[in-house]
Write an enzyme that holds these catalytic residues in place. Sequence first.
Site, PDB file in Angstrom:
ATOM      1  N   ASN A 149       0.774  -1.243  -0.152  1.00 44.44           N
ATOM      2  CA  ASN A 149      -0.131  -0.239  -0.018  1.00 44.44           C
ATOM      3  C   ASN A 149       1.064   1.297  -0.020  1.00 44.44           C
ATOM      4  OD1 ASN A 149      -1.409   2.321   1.216  1.00 44.44           O
ATOM      5  ND2 ASN A 149      -3.208   0.771   1.825  1.00 44.44           N
ATOM      6  N   HIS A 164       1.085   6.155   1.743  1.00 40.86           N
ATOM      7  CA  HIS A 164       1.923   7.434   2.324  1.00 40.86           C
ATOM      8  C   HIS A 164       2.794   7.792   1.505  1.00 40.86           C
ATOM      9  CE1 HIS A 164      -0.868   7.030   5.539  1.00 40.86           C
ATOM     10  NE2 HIS A 164      -0.514   5.691   5.987  1.00 40.86           N
ATOM     11  N   ARG A 211       3.783  18.950   0.234  1.00 40.99           N
ATOM     12  CA  ARG A 211       4.480  20.160  -0.384  1.00 40.99           C
ATOM     13  C   ARG A 211       3.782  20.534  -1.618  1.00 40.99           C
ATOM     14  NH1 ARG A 211       9.744  22.176   0.592  1.00 40.99           N
ATOM     15  NH2 ARG A 211       9.792  22.014   3.019  1.00 40.99           N
ATOM     16  N   HIS A 235      -5.755   3.567  -1.557  1.00 43.28           N
ATOM     17  CA  HIS A 235      -7.126   3.888  -1.069  1.00 43.28           C
ATOM     18  C   HIS A 235      -7.523   4.995  -1.344  1.00 43.28           C
ATOM     19  CE1 HIS A 235      -9.981   3.986   3.082  1.00 43.28           C
ATOM     20  NE2 HIS A 235     -10.549   4.379   1.724  1.00 43.28           N
ATOM     21  N   ARG A 247      -9.565   7.644  -0.807  1.00 42.32           N
ATOM     22  CA  ARG A 247     -10.626   8.405   0.197  1.00 42.32           C
ATOM     23  C   ARG A 247     -11.587   9.333  -0.351  1.00 42.32           C
ATOM     24  NH1 ARG A 247      -8.751   6.250   5.350  1.00 42.32           N
ATOM     25  NH2 ARG A 247     -10.596   7.089   6.312  1.00 42.32           N
ATOM     26  N   ARG A 300      -7.507  12.519   0.748  1.00 42.28           N
ATOM     27  CA  ARG A 300      -6.191  12.911   1.495  1.00 42.28           C
ATOM     28  C   ARG A 300      -4.872  12.428   1.019  1.00 42.28           C
ATOM     29  NH1 ARG A 300      -7.536   9.755   7.197  1.00 42.28           N
ATOM     30  NH2 ARG A 300      -9.510  10.764   6.857  1.00 42.28           N
ATOM     31  N   GLU A 329      -8.527   0.335  -3.009  1.00 42.11           N
ATOM     32  CA  GLU A 329      -9.674   0.198  -1.692  1.00 42.11           C
ATOM     33  C   GLU A 329     -10.435   1.210  -1.839  1.00 42.11           C
ATOM     34  OE1 GLU A 329      -7.019   0.473   1.788  1.00 42.11           O
ATOM     35  OE2 GLU A 329      -6.091  -1.244   1.381  1.00 42.11           O
ATOM     36  N   THR A 335      -8.118   3.266   8.238  1.00 42.17           N
ATOM     37  CA  THR A 335      -9.502   2.555   8.379  1.00 42.17           C
ATOM     38  C   THR A 335      -9.710   1.658   9.774  1.00 42.17           C
ATOM     39  OG1 THR A 335      -9.125   1.989   6.101  1.00 42.17           O
ATOM     40  CG2 THR A 335     -10.913   0.807   7.029  1.00 42.17           C
ATOM     41  N   GLU A 343     -10.735  -9.874   3.090  1.00 42.84           N
ATOM     42  CA  GLU A 343      -9.442  -9.533   3.600  1.00 42.84           C
ATOM     43  C   GLU A 343      -9.585  -9.291   5.119  1.00 42.84           C
ATOM     44  OE1 GLU A 343      -7.081  -6.396   1.775  1.00 42.84           O
ATOM     45  OE2 GLU A 343      -6.248  -5.602   3.974  1.00 42.84           O
ATOM     46  N   HIS A 363      -3.460  -4.938   7.950  1.00 43.89           N
ATOM     47  CA  HIS A 363      -3.569  -3.395   8.521  1.00 43.89           C
ATOM     48  C   HIS A 363      -2.742  -3.735   9.746  1.00 43.89           C
ATOM     49  CE1 HIS A 363      -5.213   0.165  10.244  1.00 43.89           C
ATOM     50  NE2 HIS A 363      -5.958   0.113   9.056  1.00 43.89           N
ATOM     51  N   GLY A 420       1.201  -1.528   4.420  1.00 46.33           N
ATOM     52  CA  GLY A 420       1.701   0.004   3.784  1.00 46.33           C
ATOM     53  C   GLY A 420       2.448   0.603   4.755  1.00 46.33           C
TER      54      GLY A 420
HETATM   55  N1  PXP Z   1      -5.751  -3.424   4.260  1.00 40.05           N
HETATM   56  C1  PXP Z   1      -6.865  -2.191   4.345  1.00 40.05           C
HETATM   57  C2  PXP Z   1      -8.096  -2.763   3.800  1.00 40.05           C
HETATM   58  C3  PXP Z   1      -6.408  -0.801   4.628  1.00 40.05           C
HETATM   59  O1  PXP Z   1      -7.290  -0.055   4.710  1.00 40.05           O
HETATM   60  C4  PXP Z   1      -5.134  -0.722   5.155  1.00 40.05           C
HETATM   61  C5  PXP Z   1      -4.721   0.845   5.437  1.00 40.05           C
HETATM   62  O2  PXP Z   1      -4.887   1.630   4.355  1.00 40.05           O
HETATM   63  C6  PXP Z   1      -4.306  -1.673   4.894  1.00 40.05           C
HETATM   64  C7  PXP Z   1      -4.615  -3.016   4.528  1.00 40.05           C
HETATM   65  C8  PXP Z   1      -2.607  -1.538   5.206  1.00 40.05           C
HETATM   66  O3  PXP Z   1      -2.537  -1.165   6.622  1.00 40.05           O
HETATM   67  P1  PXP Z   1      -1.081  -0.491   7.179  1.00 40.05           P
HETATM   68  O4  PXP Z   1      -0.953   0.756   6.387  1.00 40.05           O
HETATM   69  O5  PXP Z   1      -1.509  -0.325   8.381  1.00 40.05           O
HETATM   70  O6  PXP Z   1      -0.084  -1.731   6.843  1.00 40.05           O
END
Ligand code: PXP
Length: 236
Positions: free
Chosen positions: A6, A9, A17, A42, A44, A48, A69, A100, A150, A190, A212
């Site tokens: 993911n 970030h 910036r 994701h 959103r 963001r 996502e 999430t 998931e 997650h 991520g």
């Molecule tokens: N899976 C889902 C469905 C998520 O929403 C996220 C966070 O965006 C992740 C996995 C990855 O989580 P993390 O960034 O904590 O590894």
Amino acid sequence: MLLGVNIDHIATLRNARGGLEPNLMQAAQICEKAGADGITVHLREDRRHTRDNDVTELKNILKTRLNLEMALTDEMQKIALKTLPENICLVPEKRQEVTTEGGLDVASRIEFVSDFVRPLTNAGIVVSLFIDADENQVKAAAETGAQFIELHTGRYSEAYGTENEEFEMQNLKTAASLAAKLGLKVNAGHGLTYENVHRMKEIPELIELNIGHNIIARAVFDGLEYAVKSMKELIQ
Ligand code: PXP
């Protein structure tokens, strides 16, 4: 086990910036080169981090799979049907949350979720539902037509190293095994980190982990020394 990375970030940092750096496409390509089996973003409601044009560009340049996502909204469904990512993971979304929080409540609205999933699977997209390791949610997910779930590993990650670790681990194992019996394929993600990820290997049903934040956080330190040395050289 497969790894979906993911890269939200990287977009968070870029947006800080307002320019194009760090470049999200380049980040995705580095992840693929390093062995990522898919790239996750994701989109959103408040955009963001990842933005609409990021999703389109990623779909065009990725050699692996794009896993989008998204929340169950009409707007997101339209974007998905236009972009046609290989995978979609449906997630709950609250505007104010930092990330999430908790899984999707499928059990209380099986028909709504099924109706949302149908056009996506009909378009050839593989759909996954992000749910907690809860028996009722797994059973409900199996009725929606989604091919994957998931499992939310947030609780396990928080419990890691505490007296609750075993309990959360057992919940994941039970949920994964039930899902497989009901014909669902199982991913997880997650909050997974370099420290706690090893126990995911105890769940034989798991196909892919989506990770991520901890990968991007580690990348900062793995690269910082080299980045500072390069700048020093330039100004010497
Ligand atoms: N899976 C889902 C469905 C998520 O929403 C996220 C966070 O965006 C992740 C996995 C990855 O989580 P993390 O960034 O904590 O590894």
